[in-house]
Design an enzyme around this catalytic site. Sequence first.
Site, short mmCIF file in Angstrom:
data_model
loop_
_atom_site.label_atom_id
_atom_site.label_comp_id
_atom_site.label_asym_id
_atom_site.label_seq_id
_atom_site.Cartn_x
_atom_site.Cartn_y
_atom_site.Cartn_z
CG HIS A 173 41.39 12.83 54.14
ND1 HIS A 173 41.93 12.49 52.91
CD2 HIS A 173 40.50 11.83 54.44
CE1 HIS A 173 41.40 11.34 52.50
NE2 HIS A 173 40.54 10.92 53.42
CB CYS A 177 40.08 8.51 57.37
SG CYS A 177 39.16 8.69 55.82
#
Length: 370
Positions: A280, A167
């Site tokens: 994130h 990710c």
Amino acid sequence: KADTNLLRLTLFISFFPQIVEGPICRYDQTAQQLWDAKPITYENLTLGLQRIAYGMMKKIIIADRLNPLVRNVFNNYTDFDGGVIALAAVCYTVQLYMDFSGCCDIVLGAAENDIAKRFAPAIVRAGAVFVDNSSAFRMDPDVPLVVPEINPEDVKKHKGIIANPNCTTIVSLVAINALNQDSPIESIVASSYQAVSGAGAGGPIELMNEVEALGLGQQIEPKVFQYQIAYNVIPQIGGEAFDGYTSEEMKLQNEGRKIMHLPELKVSCTCVRVPVVRSHSVSLVVRTREKISVERARQLIAAAPGCRLVDDLANKRYPMPLDTSDQDLVFVGRIRDDLTSENGLNIWCCGDQVRKGAATNAVQIAELLL
């Protein structure tokens, strides 16, 4: 009885628990009732379909991305003679017999490495394409590692398996790929600030429980994370892998080299768990072969697929996790010259690691196969 003109696509998912809510949380119990139903009857198959098939499509973005191939089936889930029944029957067969023959063209996997390795041979043997979100096959030289905005042509090299990257790798590379197209990237220094949902469904629960307990003056006992995550940051994600770097930190270099076709790319990365629920964030120092000006970088990123330029420091506009959650673009900003290197740029980016960092990227790969 499913419409045979529809693409036969099976979602073999140990799905992303951090975005599952409501009745679908009872998936395991309902699924077990389906698996235990012998023989498969009309009544047994309809049991839990609203919770599993329709609920899964409603909660996860796959229905949005595959319109109209699959979405119309799940929007009409009450038609129990249609594709939803077929999906349940296929899932039943796959679970019991690991037999994908004649039922699948594409399998989207979001399970652990051991499960991915266990099912991959059966999927490939059946002639289906396995788009795998685990790390089991990412560095296999015979398996393409694909971010559709960067290397879509690599899907053509598949031999039955296509790997979905990490990710943080996806979010970072989507943000800077346009720079690489202008002048090859030679090195990256990165620090990632990774949301607790990246650790699974237990991450946000532990964060919220700790905040509540600390507010009441109660003791806490961390279980998901090594230490208290509330009001704290933890500078370790993954185990030690190489010279003091963790496994998570090495992924940006190892996967970045493969995705961007830059075998000499050097990356120094520090991954930090932060008390943010979702999305994130990554701070990047990108050094290119030739100098790219700040203005040129902004132009390139603004026009790059999958990116949204949010870069106006004077008006306090920059990427933040609250703004990037629950959507598919990577927001990029704080672009400025690096003061330590002639050809360096400092960049800040944020992206939803559940969607673009995992689920959406996998479905985009599937779209490339259609």
